[in-house]
Design a protein around this motif. Sequence first.
Motif, short mmCIF file in Angstrom:
data_model
loop_
_atom_site.label_atom_id
_atom_site.label_comp_id
_atom_site.label_asym_id
_atom_site.label_seq_id
_atom_site.Cartn_x
_atom_site.Cartn_y
_atom_site.Cartn_z
N PRO A 1 39.64 36.30 44.93
CA PRO A 1 38.48 35.96 45.79
C PRO A 1 37.17 35.92 45.01
O PRO A 1 37.04 36.54 43.95
N ARG A 2 36.21 35.23 45.58
CA ARG A 2 34.87 35.17 44.99
C ARG A 2 34.12 36.47 45.29
O ARG A 2 34.56 37.30 46.07
N SER A 3 32.92 36.60 44.71
CA SER A 3 32.17 37.85 44.83
C SER A 3 31.16 37.86 45.97
O SER A 3 30.79 38.92 46.44
N GLY A 4 30.68 36.74 46.43
CA GLY A 4 29.70 36.73 47.52
C GLY A 4 28.28 36.86 47.02
O GLY A 4 28.01 36.96 45.83
N SER A 5 27.33 36.87 47.97
CA SER A 5 25.92 36.85 47.60
C SER A 5 25.20 38.17 47.81
O SER A 5 24.05 38.31 47.41
N THR A 6 25.87 39.16 48.39
CA THR A 6 25.21 40.45 48.62
C THR A 6 25.68 41.47 47.59
O THR A 6 26.78 41.36 47.02
N ARG A 7 24.87 42.46 47.38
CA ARG A 7 25.21 43.55 46.44
C ARG A 7 26.52 44.21 46.85
O ARG A 7 27.37 44.51 46.02
N GLU A 8 26.71 44.42 48.16
CA GLU A 8 27.90 45.09 48.66
C GLU A 8 29.17 44.28 48.38
O GLU A 8 30.20 44.84 48.01
N LEU A 9 29.08 42.97 48.56
CA LEU A 9 30.24 42.12 48.27
C LEU A 9 30.54 42.06 46.78
O LEU A 9 31.70 42.02 46.37
N VAL A 10 29.50 42.06 45.97
CA VAL A 10 29.70 42.07 44.51
C VAL A 10 30.37 43.37 44.09
O VAL A 10 31.29 43.38 43.26
N LEU A 11 29.96 44.49 44.68
CA LEU A 11 30.58 45.78 44.37
C LEU A 11 32.04 45.81 44.83
O LEU A 11 32.92 46.30 44.11
N ALA A 12 32.30 45.27 46.02
CA ALA A 12 33.67 45.21 46.52
C ALA A 12 34.53 44.34 45.61
O ALA A 12 35.69 44.67 45.31
N TYR A 13 33.95 43.24 45.13
CA TYR A 13 34.63 42.35 44.20
C TYR A 13 35.03 43.11 42.93
O TYR A 13 36.16 43.02 42.46
N GLY A 14 34.11 43.88 42.39
CA GLY A 14 34.40 44.66 41.18
C GLY A 14 35.47 45.70 41.42
O GLY A 14 36.37 45.89 40.59
#
Length: 109
Positions: A17-30
């Motif tokens: 999946p992609r990471s998204g545009s919010t800090r929370e989605l980027v953290l979930a991505y990581g």
Amino acid sequence: MLSFMDACMLWRRMPFPRSGSTRELVLAYGDLAGVDEHVTTVIGFVESGNFKPSQADVLGELPELMRRTERLADGATGADPEIARSQHAYAALLDLVHRQYLEAGGSPG
């Protein structure tokens, strides 16, 4: 329910999946990427029968990650709800693959 081999095939062919545009989605991505790395031990088992589960608490991390991405999908806008749902689906598939891997290898979990 998917068989272990079917779940593995689906996971290996599913795009990350992609990471998204919010800090929370980027953290979930990581966090999802980190757990995905631990689940790759399954590949050695499928290809050569080498059962060596990760020492990480994969089954402890995935439910929390699924709860987080579900909450993020509910409050997101634009493309982010779909991204959060794809992260959630990927985490759910990792959970299924890893649980079935531990069962197939005889580990108590």
